[in-house]
Design a protein around this motif. Structure first.
Motif, PDB file in Angstrom:
ATOM      1  N   CYS A  26      21.845  19.952 -14.478  1.00 57.27           N
ATOM      2  CA  CYS A  26      22.096  19.806 -15.917  1.00 57.27           C
ATOM      3  C   CYS A  26      20.806  20.010 -16.711  1.00 57.27           C
ATOM      4  N   TYR A  83      19.931  23.745 -16.736  1.00 55.29           N
ATOM      5  CA  TYR A  83      20.847  24.478 -17.607  1.00 55.29           C
ATOM      6  C   TYR A  83      20.520  24.216 -19.073  1.00 55.29           C
ATOM      7  N   THR A  84      20.240  22.965 -19.413  1.00 58.60           N
ATOM      8  CA  THR A  84      19.907  22.626 -20.795  1.00 58.60           C
ATOM      9  C   THR A  84      18.612  23.309 -21.219  1.00 58.60           C
ATOM     10  N   ILE A 125      28.813  19.736 -18.997  1.00 60.48           N
ATOM     11  CA  ILE A 125      27.511  20.110 -19.534  1.00 60.48           C
ATOM     12  C   ILE A 125      27.629  21.370 -20.394  1.00 60.48           C
ATOM     13  N   VAL A 163      31.259  17.749 -14.025  1.00 60.04           N
ATOM     14  CA  VAL A 163      29.907  17.808 -14.569  1.00 60.04           C
ATOM     15  C   VAL A 163      29.600  19.220 -15.085  1.00 60.04           C
ATOM     16  N   LEU A 199      31.691  15.103 -19.016  1.00 59.99           N
ATOM     17  CA  LEU A 199      30.338  14.881 -18.486  1.00 59.99           C
ATOM     18  C   LEU A 199      30.129  13.417 -18.122  1.00 59.99           C
TER      19      LEU A 199
END
Length: 420
Positions: A350, A353-354, A315, A311, A328
């Protein structure tokens, strides 16, 4: 050397167990009688050798307290023998036509229990053949890699696999015994494996209601708790491998796969095989992971930890490196099928982080579109699990309506800075 040591400790397809005197407790139906803990015996014939001291009339019985006879009487007596006060040992046999749980030895009358030895009259497992097959398969993989890497420039894949195998072997040392090592949740997860095996034998696929739980009443564990990878040890059991060796082989496979998949994911992320290999070994031997696997025996969480590196690499590749969604999708699918709490943690990570990449302008709307596509693909290929999960979640099963006192389960902000 480790394989030879393990083989020397476990090369025995016979059931051989001793019930110690202090393991006998008062019988449920007769306070004056004593009974052993439950045994689970495979199909076959067994010899029971009962050591005792009798001062008067006494008998030894073998009962199954998880079933009833044809007339509905519970705990039928499967075999019995009178105990002679002039003797100190009695032997009798029992033949079972299927795997049977709930077997107990019961001593009634004026008798004191000694050690009871239980030995199968013929092999009941195929552990030796399974073990040798594993060695042949592993050797075949290395021969194939050696031939493939013969003319390969750069870091040889065979060397990476060998290092991962060594790391996985070292991480598996706690289970390389001829007995189970206690873990907090071990009994639950072993029952999950046995339930999948029993469900498959009853003609169900996939297994939704696990038939072995709750003394045969069944339990919806497989609906609420992904168990896709647990079909591996369940298939070992179907092939006649003992529960202990099935669990041992599964742990070794999990540890080796964790090292190798982490290596491949980090290598794809960084482009450096050496960095990937260091990450794979370090992560596999991480102390929290080993504690989760052995001390807590939290199999679902340990299986989910197999997919965290996928993961993380996935990502980064999707959001900032303009690469594909393979890692992912595999990683999130693996977490969904093993441990929902880990899936929630990974999804939160995730998302954060995005968001950070969007704020810092390290990504693009095209990458965000690929991320949404990856989420959609993950949902679609897991609908077979998600639909029953959401269906049961909407029922009034007293699972989701339980109230919790937050102060019992959380730390207040000042407590985070306490001096301990």
């Amino acid at each position: 050397v480790l394989l030879l040591i393990y083989f020397g400790a476990n090369q025995d397809d016979y059931y051989n167990s001793a019930i110690l005197a202090n393991e006998f407790t008062a019988a449920a139906d007769d306070a004056s009688a004593v009974q052993s803990d439950r045994l689970m015996l495979e199909k076959g014939s067994y010899t029971f050798t009962v050591s005792y001291t009798a001062t008067g009339e006494a008998t030894a019985e073998i009962i199954n307290d998880l079933t009833a006879d044809g007339q509905g009487n519970p705990s039928p007596v499967l075999a019995s023998v009178a105990l002679d006060p002039n003797q100190t040992e009695a032997t009798f046999t029992l033949t079972l036509d299927q795997t049977t749980r709930g077997i107990r030895v019961v001593l009634r009358g004026q008798v004191t229990a000694g050690v009871t030895q239980v030995l199968s009259d013929q092999p009941v497992w195929s552990d030796t053949a399974f073990y040798l097959l594993c060695i042949v398969l592993a050797a075949g993989v290395f021969v194939w890699l050696a031939r493939r890497d013969r003319n390969t420039k750069g870091f040889p894949e065979g060397l990476a696999l060998a290092v991962c195998l060594i790391a996985g072997g070292v991480a598996s040392l706690p289970v390389m015994r001829d007995f189970f090592v206690y873990g907090h949740d071990l009994a639950f997860h072993l029952t999950r494996i046995e339930s999948i095996k029993d469900g498959l034998l009853s003609g169900r696929f996939p297994v939704r209601i696990d038939p072995t739980f709750l003394n045969g009443y069944g339990y919806a564990s497989s609906v609420m708790y992904g168990d896709l990878l647990l079909y591996i040890p369940a298939l070992f059991r179907l092939c006649g491998v003992s529960m202990m060796v099935s669990w041992q082989a599964f742990i070794v496979l999990l540890n080796v796969t964790t090292a190798y998949l982490t290596y491949r994911a980090v290598k794809a992320w960084t482009g450096k095989a050496e960095v990937g290999l260091i990450a794979g070994v370090t992560y596999t031997l991480g102390i929290y992971r080993l504690m989760t696997l052995f001390t807590r025996a939290a199999a679902g969480e340990a299986l989910a930890m197999l997919f965290y590196p996928l993961v993380i690499a996935g990502i980064v590749q999707v959001v900032t490196q303009n690469k594909g969604t393979k890692w992912l999708v595999i990683g999130m699918t693996g977490m969904l099928q093993t441990h929902l709490i880990s899936l929630q943690i990974a999804a939160i990570g995730c998302a954060l982080y995005t968001l950070l990449c969007v704020v810092l302008r390290k990504t693009s709307w095209r990458a965000i579109g690929r991320l949404c596509a990856a989420a959609g693909i993950t949902i679609l290929i897991n609908l077979w699990f998600l639909v029953p999960l959401l269906t049961f979640s909407g029922l009034d099963l007293d699972i989701f309506q339980q109230e919790k006192q937050i102060w019992l389960y959380a730390a207040y902000l000042p407590q985070l800075f306490a001096s301990f």
